[in-house]
Design a protein around this motif. Structure first.
Motif, mmCIF file in Angstrom:
data_model
loop_
_atom_site.group_PDB
_atom_site.id
_atom_site.type_symbol
_atom_site.label_atom_id
_atom_site.label_comp_id
_atom_site.label_asym_id
_atom_site.label_seq_id
_atom_site.Cartn_x
_atom_site.Cartn_y
_atom_site.Cartn_z
ATOM 1 N N ARG A 318 0.819 -1.203 0.000
ATOM 2 C CA ARG A 318 0.000 0.000 0.000
ATOM 3 C C ARG A 318 0.856 1.257 0.000
ATOM 4 O O ARG A 318 0.558 2.235 -0.690
ATOM 5 C CB ARG A 318 -0.909 -0.008 1.238
ATOM 6 C CG ARG A 318 -1.844 1.167 1.387
ATOM 7 C CD ARG A 318 -2.964 1.124 0.362
ATOM 8 N NE ARG A 318 -2.723 2.018 -0.756
ATOM 9 C CZ ARG A 318 -3.379 1.956 -1.890
ATOM 10 N NH1 ARG A 318 -4.305 1.040 -2.090
ATOM 11 N NH2 ARG A 318 -3.117 2.799 -2.853
ATOM 12 N N VAL A 321 2.364 1.894 -3.444
ATOM 13 C CA VAL A 321 1.333 2.446 -4.335
ATOM 14 C C VAL A 321 1.107 3.924 -4.023
ATOM 15 O O VAL A 321 1.017 4.762 -4.939
ATOM 16 C CB VAL A 321 0.020 1.650 -4.206
ATOM 17 C CG1 VAL A 321 -1.127 2.369 -4.929
ATOM 18 C CG2 VAL A 321 0.194 0.248 -4.764
ATOM 19 N N ASP A 322 1.028 4.263 -2.744
ATOM 20 C CA ASP A 322 0.821 5.659 -2.365
ATOM 21 C C ASP A 322 1.973 6.542 -2.856
ATOM 22 O O ASP A 322 1.745 7.670 -3.320
ATOM 23 C CB ASP A 322 0.688 5.782 -0.847
ATOM 24 C CG ASP A 322 -0.622 5.204 -0.327
ATOM 25 O OD1 ASP A 322 -1.546 4.999 -1.141
ATOM 26 O OD2 ASP A 322 -0.707 4.951 0.894
ATOM 27 N N ASP A 325 1.574 6.928 -6.621
ATOM 28 C CA ASP A 325 0.414 7.779 -6.908
ATOM 29 C C ASP A 325 0.748 9.247 -6.637
ATOM 30 O O ASP A 325 0.385 10.139 -7.416
ATOM 31 C CB ASP A 325 -0.785 7.354 -6.051
ATOM 32 C CG ASP A 325 -1.446 6.083 -6.559
ATOM 33 O OD1 ASP A 325 -1.102 5.639 -7.682
ATOM 34 O OD2 ASP A 325 -2.296 5.536 -5.832
ATOM 35 N N HIS A 326 1.421 9.492 -5.522
ATOM 36 C CA HIS A 326 1.819 10.857 -5.175
ATOM 37 C C HIS A 326 2.781 11.410 -6.224
ATOM 38 O O HIS A 326 2.646 12.563 -6.666
ATOM 39 C CB HIS A 326 2.466 10.861 -3.790
ATOM 40 C CG HIS A 326 2.791 12.220 -3.282
ATOM 41 N ND1 HIS A 326 3.848 12.476 -2.440
ATOM 42 C CD2 HIS A 326 2.214 13.427 -3.501
ATOM 43 C CE1 HIS A 326 3.900 13.760 -2.163
ATOM 44 N NE2 HIS A 326 2.920 14.367 -2.797
ATOM 45 N N ASP A 328 2.997 10.522 -9.338
ATOM 46 C CA ASP A 328 2.238 10.777 -10.567
ATOM 47 C C ASP A 328 1.491 12.105 -10.505
ATOM 48 O O ASP A 328 1.324 12.788 -11.523
ATOM 49 C CB ASP A 328 1.245 9.637 -10.822
ATOM 50 C CG ASP A 328 1.925 8.367 -11.316
ATOM 51 O OD1 ASP A 328 3.092 8.452 -11.755
ATOM 52 O OD2 ASP A 328 1.301 7.293 -11.232
ATOM 53 N N ARG A 329 1.050 12.493 -9.294
ATOM 54 C CA ARG A 329 0.309 13.742 -9.148
ATOM 55 C C ARG A 329 1.219 14.957 -9.168
ATOM 56 O O ARG A 329 0.924 15.947 -9.836
ATOM 57 C CB ARG A 329 -0.508 13.722 -7.849
ATOM 58 C CG ARG A 329 -1.700 12.798 -7.845
ATOM 59 C CD ARG A 329 -2.630 13.111 -6.674
ATOM 60 N NE ARG A 329 -1.939 13.110 -5.384
ATOM 61 C CZ ARG A 329 -1.744 12.038 -4.639
ATOM 62 N NH1 ARG A 329 -2.185 10.868 -5.056
ATOM 63 N NH2 ARG A 329 -1.121 12.124 -3.467
ATOM 64 N N ARG A 477 2.907 1.155 -15.168
ATOM 65 C CA ARG A 477 1.447 1.315 -15.210
ATOM 66 C C ARG A 477 0.788 0.355 -14.227
ATOM 67 O O ARG A 477 1.364 -0.639 -13.805
ATOM 68 C CB ARG A 477 0.908 1.018 -16.609
ATOM 69 C CG ARG A 477 1.522 1.840 -17.723
ATOM 70 C CD ARG A 477 0.793 1.546 -19.046
ATOM 71 N NE ARG A 477 1.493 2.069 -20.208
ATOM 72 C CZ ARG A 477 1.477 3.321 -20.599
ATOM 73 N NH1 ARG A 477 0.782 4.206 -19.896
ATOM 74 N NH2 ARG A 477 2.142 3.713 -21.670
ATOM 75 N N ASP A 478 -0.468 0.697 -13.910
ATOM 76 C CA ASP A 478 -1.335 -0.199 -13.137
ATOM 77 C C ASP A 478 -0.677 -0.668 -11.843
ATOM 78 O O ASP A 478 -0.670 -1.857 -11.519
ATOM 79 C CB ASP A 478 -1.738 -1.415 -13.986
ATOM 80 C CG ASP A 478 -2.408 -1.015 -15.284
ATOM 81 O OD1 ASP A 478 -3.196 -0.063 -15.261
ATOM 82 O OD2 ASP A 478 -2.127 -1.648 -16.321
ATOM 83 N N THR A 479 -0.121 0.270 -11.074
ATOM 84 C CA THR A 479 0.505 -0.058 -9.796
ATOM 85 C C THR A 479 -0.595 -0.229 -8.755
ATOM 86 O O THR A 479 -1.293 0.729 -8.408
ATOM 87 C CB THR A 479 1.488 1.052 -9.380
ATOM 88 O OG1 THR A 479 2.405 1.286 -10.453
ATOM 89 C CG2 THR A 479 2.257 0.656 -8.136
ATOM 90 N N VAL A 480 -0.759 -1.454 -8.276
ATOM 91 C CA VAL A 480 -1.921 -1.821 -7.464
ATOM 92 C C VAL A 480 -1.473 -2.607 -6.246
ATOM 93 O O VAL A 480 -0.547 -3.424 -6.316
ATOM 94 C CB VAL A 480 -2.914 -2.667 -8.295
ATOM 95 C CG1 VAL A 480 -4.080 -3.145 -7.443
ATOM 96 C CG2 VAL A 480 -3.418 -1.867 -9.487
#
Length: 549
Positions: A318, A321-322, A325-326, A328-329, A477-480
């Motif tokens: 988790r 992923v965070d 995601d951060h 990417d933003r 891509r698609d990091t889950v």
């Protein structure tokens, strides 16, 4: 010593760093060639065939410049020479030439934000308020009551200001009192430091690791930092016991003027084909945002050293992923250099209480993520943090905050090359820090004999990264996160790779990727187990697949 065939000098490939693997060497602790108990440049040269056998692209050597060694080389008194304890400039030139013959690039650690208080620049600056270097450092008058000009704190404890009786002013030091901060608002200071970089580029280095790159400029108005709410505090940069964590450092670092200087630095690097730089961003709250700013294409450094995986918090699916995601933003075009351990933090084997299987899983994981990679000496052996007795401590940081924080000596103990004596083959004399007895059984010579040793696992996963351009420089891509399982795909150069890692202690199942896939061989992953419910991974198992169509 590992024997390998010599390679040609590294080709001037402007993009070698993109996805490259960099091996960090802490010179005091790598190899002592003269028996004084301190590692040196000739010792590093002696061990370069071993480094080449790992398959890394470059080495990063921590500071070896002339220094009083109050912070073990991060307090420089002469930027253009080698401290005698490490050898001579001729020794450095031989190191570079040998590395290049073996196909290894050489990056060195430049400490530009501050110098030693024994540097001639500072000695002249502090002599009076009217000399030519009077404003080469950050000086300020006291408040009317005699206290420091603002509330800034030092990472090493206490105020970031020291009173100087000669000038009757305070000077800024973000670290030790003996490490005064240079004044980057003065263009002459910038020019002098760029000349230092040029000096080493002319000596053949392939780039730099830039220490605390976001500390170069301080707010010209010296405004107070605001308080940081307790819920936003963390210990990524300083231990929790340090009050430095109680401030939001919006004025003492991270200033916008830094971007202009970094463009000047990048322009200099671009004069030397293939030269690259990685900046260490020391900020617990805004690190990723700064990474995005500082690695803009052609405007700053090529990559920034990310602290996200150096924290004490367990590196869960988790959390990874965070982080992405951060990124990417706030830094979609930024380029990170990931690390699990270094010379400033507890080794990750101990920090996360890892067993052998978990350590192999993380070693493979970091080689599959988008970004570049830094490995720290001994990491490839699975070394744990050493317990250094108080009477043996050398690190001023640990001495200041003992016993709640033991400092950085535990990750800086000497490399273990063989188990035949208590010094681990590091030195004929008494080592500057004790060799950890528990490390002797993990020596290079012992692991070379064992085909399934941690050392060979690192070699395999580094080779895997080099063999697959999708892993080296492709998109992610698609990091889950599915329970404890992290999964993602990497795409580039006409290939697609699927990766899944179980970062937990129980068996878990994830959906199998659609399409036709074959396992990537030779990396020690789990067998492909495609059950009716999906892809099954046991604790700390991982699978790497490549698309066949």
């Amino acid at each position: 010593m590992t024997a390998i065939a010599e390679a040609q000098e590294p080709a001037p490939n402007l993009d070698w760093w993109r996805g490259g693997v960099i091996y960090q060497i802490y010179p005091r602790s790598y190899q002592d060639s003269n028996g004084d108990g301190i590692g040196d440049l000739a010792g590093i040269t002696e061990r370069l065939p071993y480094v080449a056998s790992l398959g890394v692209d470059a080495i990063w050597i921590s500071p070896f410049f002339t220094s009083p060694m109050k912070d073990f080389g991060y307090d420089v008194s002469d930027y253009r020479d080698v401290d005698p304890m490490f050898g001579t400039l001729a020794d450095f030139d031989e190191l570079v030439a040998t590395a290049h013959r073996l196909g290894i690039r050489v990056m060195i650690d430049l400490v530009l934000s501050h110098s030693s208080d024994e540097h001639p620049w500072f000695r002249e600056s502090r002599a009076s308020r009217y000399n030519p270097k009077r404003d080469w450092y950050v000086w300020a008058d006291p408040k009317p009551d005699g206290t420091p000009p603002n509330n800034w704190l030092s990472i090493f404890g206490g105020p970031a200001w020291q009173w100087d009786t000669r000038r009757q002013q305070y000077y800024l030091h973000n670290f030790l009192v003996s490490q005064p901060d240079l004044n980057f608002h003065n263009p002459d200071v910038q020019d002098a430091l760029l000349d230092v970089a040029r000096f080493w580029l002319d000596h053949g280095v392939d780039g730099f690791r830039l220490d605390v790159i976001n500390f170069y400029f301080a707010d010209r108005y010296l405004r107070d930092n605001p308080a940081l709410p307790p819920e936003r505090r963390n210990a990524h940069i300083a231990p929790q016991v340090n009050p430095y964590n109680h401030q939001e450092h919006i004025y003492s670092k991270n200033q916008p003027e830094n971007l202009v200087f970094l463009k000047r630095f990048r322009d200099l690097l671009d004069e030397y084909p293939g030269a690259a730089a990685v900046g260490e961003v020391g900020d617990a709250q805004l690190g990723m945002e700064i990474l995005g700013q500082y690695t803009r294409e052609g405007e700053g450094v090529h990559m920034c050293y990310a602290f996200d995986f150096l924290a004490a918090d367990p590196l869960t699916a988790r959390r990874i992923v965070d982080v992405f995601d951060h990124m990417d933003r706030v830094a979609p075009d930024g380029w990170a250099c990931w690390a699990l351990s270094n010379h400033d933090v507890t080794r990750h084997m101990t920090r996360w209480h890892l067993g052998d299987q978990a350590a192999r899983c993380y070693a493979t994981l970091i080689q599959t993520l988008r970004g570049s990679v830094c490995l720290y000496q001994g990491e490839e052996l699975g070394l744990t943090e050493s317990l250094v007795a108080y009477e043996d401590l050398r690190d001023p940081y640990g001495i200041e905050f003992w016993p709640e924080f033991a400092g950085r000596d535990g990750c800086r103990t000497p490399m273990v090359w063989e188990a035949s004596n208590s010094n681990g083959g590091f030195s004929r004399g008494k080592p500057w820090l004790p060799v950890a007895p528990e490390h002797l059984g993990k020596s290079v010579s012992d692991q070379e004999k064992l085909p399934d040793a941690m050392l060979h696992h690192y070699r395999r996963v580094i080779a895997m990264r080099s063999a697959h351009e999708a892993l080296r420089s492709g998109v992610q891509r698609d990091t889950v996160a599915t329970g404890d399982v992290l999964s993602f795909t990497r795409e580039g150069a006409g290939e697609r790779v699927f990766a899944a890692f179980n970062l937990g202690g129980r068996t878990d199942t994830i959906p199998a990727p659609a399409g036709l896939w074959l396992p990537i061989e030779g990396v020690g992953g789990s067998e492909l187990n495609d059950g009716a419910g999906g892809l099954i991974l046991g604790p700390w198992e991982y699978v790497l697949l490549r698309a066949t169509g």
